[in-house]
Design a protein around this motif. Structure first.
Motif, PDB file in Angstrom:
ATOM      1  N   ALA A 450      12.369 -11.429  13.993  1.00 35.51           N
ATOM      2  CA  ALA A 450      12.764 -12.413  12.983  1.00 35.51           C
ATOM      3  C   ALA A 450      11.944 -12.294  11.701  1.00 35.51           C
ATOM      4  CB  ALA A 450      12.620 -13.822  13.558  1.00 35.51           C
ATOM      5  N   ARG A 451      10.833 -11.594  11.779  1.00 40.28           N
ATOM      6  CA  ARG A 451       9.928 -11.525  10.622  1.00 40.28           C
ATOM      7  C   ARG A 451      10.333 -10.386   9.677  1.00 40.28           C
ATOM      8  NH1 ARG A 451       4.201 -11.510  13.527  1.00 40.28           N
ATOM      9  NH2 ARG A 451       3.514 -10.930  11.426  1.00 40.28           N
ATOM     10  N   ARG A 452      11.571 -10.477   9.177  1.00 37.34           N
ATOM     11  CA  ARG A 452      12.039  -9.494   8.198  1.00 37.34           C
ATOM     12  C   ARG A 452      11.320  -9.709   6.878  1.00 37.34           C
ATOM     13  NH1 ARG A 452      14.641  -5.972  11.284  1.00 37.34           N
ATOM     14  NH2 ARG A 452      15.522  -5.069   9.382  1.00 37.34           N
ATOM     15  N   GLU A 453      11.087  -8.631   6.143  1.00 34.19           N
ATOM     16  CA  GLU A 453      10.422  -8.727   4.847  1.00 34.19           C
ATOM     17  C   GLU A 453      11.290  -8.235   3.690  1.00 34.19           C
ATOM     18  OE1 GLU A 453       6.077  -7.553   4.931  1.00 34.19           O
ATOM     19  OE2 GLU A 453       6.795  -6.622   6.793  1.00 34.19           O
ATOM     20  N   PHE A 454      12.220  -7.285   3.975  1.00 36.07           N
ATOM     21  CA  PHE A 454      12.909  -6.616   2.873  1.00 36.07           C
ATOM     22  C   PHE A 454      14.434  -6.609   3.021  1.00 36.07           C
ATOM     23  CE2 PHE A 454       8.682  -4.733   3.277  1.00 36.07           C
ATOM     24  CZ  PHE A 454       8.188  -4.937   1.997  1.00 36.07           C
ATOM     25  N   GLY A 455      14.978  -7.277   4.013  1.00 38.44           N
ATOM     26  CA  GLY A 455      16.420  -7.261   4.201  1.00 38.44           C
ATOM     27  C   GLY A 455      16.829  -8.265   5.248  1.00 38.44           C
ATOM     28  N   GLU A 456      18.129  -8.334   5.492  1.00 39.47           N
ATOM     29  CA  GLU A 456      18.665  -9.299   6.456  1.00 39.47           C
ATOM     30  C   GLU A 456      19.669  -8.619   7.375  1.00 39.47           C
ATOM     31  OE1 GLU A 456      18.901 -12.802   8.431  1.00 39.47           O
ATOM     32  OE2 GLU A 456      17.594 -12.401   6.720  1.00 39.47           O
ATOM     33  N   PRO A 457      19.431  -8.644   8.696  1.00 42.32           N
ATOM     34  CA  PRO A 457      20.427  -8.129   9.642  1.00 42.32           C
ATOM     35  C   PRO A 457      21.587  -9.121   9.799  1.00 42.32           C
ATOM     36  CG  PRO A 457      18.208  -8.092  10.566  1.00 42.32           C
ATOM     37  CD  PRO A 457      18.179  -8.967   9.361  1.00 42.32           C
ATOM     38  N   VAL A 458      22.782  -8.557   9.916  1.00 39.12           N
ATOM     39  CA  VAL A 458      23.991  -9.372  10.075  1.00 39.12           C
ATOM     40  C   VAL A 458      24.740  -8.893  11.309  1.00 39.12           C
ATOM     41  CG1 VAL A 458      26.227  -9.975   9.073  1.00 39.12           C
ATOM     42  CG2 VAL A 458      24.205  -9.783   7.590  1.00 39.12           C
ATOM     43  N   SER A 459      25.051  -9.828  12.195  1.00 37.08           N
ATOM     44  CA  SER A 459      25.890  -9.523  13.349  1.00 37.08           C
ATOM     45  C   SER A 459      27.318  -9.935  13.011  1.00 37.08           C
ATOM     46  CB  SER A 459      25.394 -10.289  14.583  1.00 37.08           C
ATOM     47  OG  SER A 459      26.237 -10.040  15.688  1.00 37.08           O
ATOM     48  N   TRP A 460      28.216  -8.939  12.965  1.00 35.60           N
ATOM     49  CA  TRP A 460      29.602  -9.207  12.544  1.00 35.60           C
ATOM     50  C   TRP A 460      30.463  -9.530  13.769  1.00 35.60           C
ATOM     51  CZ3 TRP A 460      31.631 -10.062   7.908  1.00 35.60           C
ATOM     52  CH2 TRP A 460      33.022 -10.124   7.810  1.00 35.60           C
ATOM     53  N   HIS A 461      31.167 -10.650  13.689  1.00 31.08           N
ATOM     54  CA  HIS A 461      32.021 -11.068  14.802  1.00 31.08           C
ATOM     55  C   HIS A 461      33.491 -11.054  14.442  1.00 31.08           C
ATOM     56  CE1 HIS A 461      28.385 -12.204  16.774  1.00 31.08           C
ATOM     57  NE2 HIS A 461      28.129 -13.194  15.948  1.00 31.08           N
ATOM     58  N   GLY A 462      33.798 -10.888  13.155  1.00 32.25           N
ATOM     59  CA  GLY A 462      35.176 -11.024  12.705  1.00 32.25           C
ATOM     60  C   GLY A 462      35.960  -9.732  12.753  1.00 32.25           C
ATOM     61  N   ASN A 463      37.072  -9.729  12.029  1.00 26.84           N
ATOM     62  CA  ASN A 463      37.986  -8.595  11.956  1.00 26.84           C
ATOM     63  C   ASN A 463      37.302  -7.387  11.328  1.00 26.84           C
ATOM     64  OD1 ASN A 463      40.048  -7.047  10.124  1.00 26.84           O
ATOM     65  ND2 ASN A 463      41.258  -7.946  11.791  1.00 26.84           N
ATOM     66  N   GLY A 464      37.597  -6.180  11.869  1.00 24.67           N
ATOM     67  CA  GLY A 464      36.973  -4.961  11.364  1.00 24.67           C
ATOM     68  C   GLY A 464      37.327  -4.654   9.926  1.00 24.67           C
ATOM     69  N   ASN A 465      38.580  -4.917   9.529  1.00 26.58           N
ATOM     70  CA  ASN A 465      38.978  -4.688   8.142  1.00 26.58           C
ATOM     71  C   ASN A 465      38.253  -5.639   7.194  1.00 26.58           C
ATOM     72  OD1 ASN A 465      40.763  -2.632   8.837  1.00 26.58           O
ATOM     73  ND2 ASN A 465      42.456  -4.063   9.146  1.00 26.58           N
ATOM     74  N   LEU A 466      38.083  -6.871   7.628  1.00 22.57           N
ATOM     75  CA  LEU A 466      37.335  -7.837   6.823  1.00 22.57           C
ATOM     76  C   LEU A 466      35.885  -7.413   6.670  1.00 22.57           C
ATOM     77  CD1 LEU A 466      38.522 -11.434   7.856  1.00 22.57           C
ATOM     78  CD2 LEU A 466      38.799 -10.288   5.654  1.00 22.57           C
ATOM     79  N   LYS A 467      35.355  -6.785   7.701  1.00 22.39           N
ATOM     80  CA  LYS A 467      33.967  -6.312   7.617  1.00 22.39           C
ATOM     81  C   LYS A 467      33.806  -5.318   6.476  1.00 22.39           C
ATOM     82  CE  LYS A 467      32.233  -3.232  10.497  1.00 22.39           C
ATOM     83  NZ  LYS A 467      31.605  -2.555  11.671  1.00 22.39           N
ATOM     84  N   GLN A 468      34.760  -4.410   6.342  1.00 29.14           N
ATOM     85  CA  GLN A 468      34.674  -3.432   5.257  1.00 29.14           C
ATOM     86  C   GLN A 468      34.797  -4.111   3.896  1.00 29.14           C
ATOM     87  OE1 GLN A 468      33.652  -0.372   5.840  1.00 29.14           O
ATOM     88  NE2 GLN A 468      33.621  -1.002   7.993  1.00 29.14           N
ATOM     89  N   GLN A 469      35.612  -5.170   3.825  1.00 31.97           N
ATOM     90  CA  GLN A 469      35.726  -5.934   2.577  1.00 31.97           C
ATOM     91  C   GLN A 469      34.403  -6.641   2.272  1.00 31.97           C
ATOM     92  OE1 GLN A 469      39.325  -8.371   2.061  1.00 31.97           O
ATOM     93  NE2 GLN A 469      38.004 -10.043   1.363  1.00 31.97           N
ATOM     94  N   PHE A 470      33.790  -7.210   3.288  1.00 38.77           N
ATOM     95  CA  PHE A 470      32.493  -7.883   3.164  1.00 38.77           C
ATOM     96  C   PHE A 470      31.438  -6.909   2.646  1.00 38.77           C
ATOM     97  CE2 PHE A 470      28.491  -9.084   5.429  1.00 38.77           C
ATOM     98  CZ  PHE A 470      28.247 -10.306   4.813  1.00 38.77           C
ATOM     99  N   ILE A 471      31.422  -5.709   3.225  1.00 41.27           N
ATOM    100  CA  ILE A 471      30.467  -4.684   2.797  1.00 41.27           C
ATOM    101  C   ILE A 471      30.707  -4.302   1.341  1.00 41.27           C
ATOM    102  CG2 ILE A 471      29.812  -2.251   3.119  1.00 41.27           C
ATOM    103  CD1 ILE A 471      30.267  -2.671   6.132  1.00 41.27           C
ATOM    104  N   ALA A 472      31.979  -4.118   0.978  1.00 37.81           N
ATOM    105  CA  ALA A 472      32.320  -3.729  -0.397  1.00 37.81           C
ATOM    106  C   ALA A 472      31.871  -4.790  -1.401  1.00 37.81           C
ATOM    107  CB  ALA A 472      33.823  -3.477  -0.509  1.00 37.81           C
TER     108      ALA A 472
END
Length: 592
Positions: A450-472
């Motif tokens: 939990a002690r991140r310093e330079f970024g944030e991990p994201v666990s994606w639960h939704g639609n795969g196509n939406l994930k690519q939109q989120f990334i974009a």
């Protein structure tokens, strides 16, 4: 066959060269080409010749002469390439100009070449991976010729001739970039953004192309001052070869040439100082491009006996650590042997510094490490004799960071949260209990994660196509997203390859008397940058996903086994094979 008396009159006619070039070739170039042909015959493999020369020095003509003689008089199969052929397209350079710095829209400097394409093309020729498409660049149109007009190679090649003005060029120290070398830098690059980008590109990507060259030739100009006149003559020659309609497109007049060569000045001047001592054949030119001297290295210079220092950069999860249980028992004998032979094992991971410290304790590892997908390098204080430039003291470490802190990237994610409310969970959202549920870590390990310093991990639960939109959409906000085995890692423009390169340079600075050899080890797509960057790459097979998409084929090994068993297998295979020493033998781990 007496190579010194061969007739090249048809070559002279084809390339509109004066009769005096016959004498020049006989006295200086043909003996060298003969040696290269002999070398190729003894090597019994494809060899690559690299020819460096400033604008208008005659390197292209020499390359054409080498092709002509090797083909016509030695019956060798030869492919001629120019670094110019690998310029990004005009559209790609326009995008660079808009996204990074306007000066990058102009072709020429490092950062305007597609080095991945150049490496892939040459590697495919070397390894006979046919058919091979040879790109060509149309300088009159300032753009690459259409793909359908590319030359296709379908047969084995004996010799590759590659010429380019910045072949073999070295990056400069950051302090050397501060003072502008001409008015172009002074007025159009006031904040040094262009210089720094070009220098970083030269440091990170071009050495991996240069290492494919077997024989180096340099046509050394007396100084940069005469390059303007040479380049102007070159443009006039191009103009004479074109139709009237083509002359109206991208042919430069004298004023345009004067501006154009200023893009090249810094790197040309540095190359004139640094490259001559490293090439196999150094031709020194006078202001009229007449050769005044040929210097050949001694045999001991060509075959250096400098000791080799290996650095092993390794991903953790799924590579050194078992994907399912994080054990590394099968790698312990190999790890022990590496430590006994003073070969650092450097963790490179998406994990936090706190997590890596726990792992290093269990590994009895005291070396530097790279965290959060290349966001920062941690070096134990006093590991090197002095603190590396650009680092800050943080606890018991010197830390080099490449991106902004975690809070910045969290704010970007929160901008998009209303649109994707139920599609993802961040580590910050999940808390310790949620991280335990997502990762299977114990409470102490989850607290470290939990002690991140330079970024944030994201666990994606939704639609795969939406994930690519989120990334974009995150990319559009300036974030860089790496997809690991389990999570999306949202951070800045950093990667494991950049951090590997920086740390390797720190090692080289402290041990200039040794040749550094790097081995990168990984199993997933977020390891790609370091697998491409290192001298040698080891890809570990995964039980849960396919192999990462790696462009390189040179010095690439893929493990037979998964996880730490494959890790031990590959490290042993690569380092033992390169050291060729009875006194160094890595145990092969528990492969029963």
């Amino acid at each position: 066959m007496d190579m010194l008396n061969i007739d090249i009159s048809d070559f002279l006619q084809k390339h509109q060269l004066p009769d005096s070039y016959q004498t020049l070739a006989r006295d200086w170039y043909l003996p060298i080409i003969e040696e290269i042909a002999t070398h190729q015959n003894s090597a019994k493999r494809t060899i690559t010749i690299g020819i460096n020369g400033a604008q208008g020095s005659g390197k292209s003509t020499l390359a054409q002469l080498a092709v002509y003689v090797l083909t016509q008089h030695y019956s060798l199969s030869v492919v001629s390439l120019s670094l110019d052929d690998f310029y990004f397209t005009r559209q790609e350079r326009t995008q660079l100009g808009q996204g990074i710095h306007p000066l990058l829209a102009t072709r020429g400097v490092p950062g305007t070449h597609d080095i991945t394409l150049a490496r892939r093309t040459i590697t495919q020729l070397i390894h006979q991976q046919f058919p091979v498409s040879i790109p060509r660049f149309n300088k009159a149109e300032d753009d690459r010729f259409p793909v359908e007009s590319a030359e296709i190679i379908t047969h084995p090649v004996d010799v590759i001739v590659l010429e380019g003005w910045c072949l073999g060029a070295e990056a400069q120290h950051e302090s050397s970039l501060i003072q502008p070398v001409n008015d172009l830098e002074e007025t159009e690059d006031k904040d040094l953004a262009w210089r720094r980008y070009v220098n970083e590109q030269l440091a990170r990507f071009y050495p991996k192309l240069f290492e494919l060259i077997d024989i180096w030739i340099m046509l050394k100009a007396p100084s940069f001052d005469c390059v303007f006149q040479w380049r102007l003559e070159q443009e006039n020659k191009l103009k004479r070869s074109l139709s009237e309609s083509d002359k109206q497109t991208q042919i430069m007049d004298e004023k345009a040439v004067g501006r154009f060569i200023k893009f090249y000045q810094r790197i040309t001047e540095n190359t004139l100082n640094t490259l001559p001592k490293k090439v196999n054949y150094l031709f020194e030119l006078d202001e009229n491009r007449q050769i005044t001297k040929l210097t050949r290295p001694t045999q001991s210079t060509l075959n250096t006996d400098l000791p080799c220092q290996w650095l092993v950069f390794t991903d953790m999860d799924g590579s050194l650590l078992d994907h399912h249980n994080y054990h590394f028992d099968e790698a312990i004998p190999t790890l022990t042997a590496l430590e006994q032979n003073h070969i650092p094992v450097i963790p490179v991971t998406s994990k936090t510094a706190a997590e890596v410290e726990l792992i290093r304790d269990s590994l009895a590892n005291h070396h530097p490490f790279i965290i959060e997908n290349g966001a920062a390098v941690y070096i134990p204080q006093d590991y090197f004799e002095k603190q590396p430039e650009g680092t800050e003291k943080r606890g018991k470490y010197w830390v080099k960071s490449f991106v902004q802190p975690r809070s910045y990237w969290q704010s970007l994610i929160n901008q998009l949260r209303p649109k994707y409310q139920n599609d993802f969970v961040t580590f910050a959202d999940a808390g310790i209990d949620g991280i335990i549920a997502m990762t299977g870590l114990n409470v102490h390990a989850a607290a470290c994660a939990a002690r991140r310093e330079f970024g944030e991990p994201v666990s994606w639960h939704g639609n795969g196509n939406l994930k690519q939109q989120f990334i974009a959409e995150l990319n559009a906000l300036g974030a860089n997203i790496l997809e690991g085995g389990r999570f999306l890692h949202v951070s800045g423009q950093c990667d494991k390859g950049r951090a590997l390169k920086w740390l390797t340079d720190m090692y080289q600075n402290t041990m200039p008397e040794q040749v550094i050899q790097t081995l990168a080890i990984g199993d997933s797509q977020n390891d790609k940058a370091m697998l491409e960057q290192a001298d040698h790459a080891l890809v570990i097979r995964s039980p849960v996903h396919g192999l990462p998409d790696i462009d390189r084929t040179h010095n690439l090994t893929v493990s037979t086994f998964f996880g730490p068993k494959g890790w031990a297998e590959g490290v042993t295979q690569i380092i033992d094979a390169k050291l060729h020493s009875d006194s160094f033998n890595l145990p092969r781990g528990n492969h029963g």
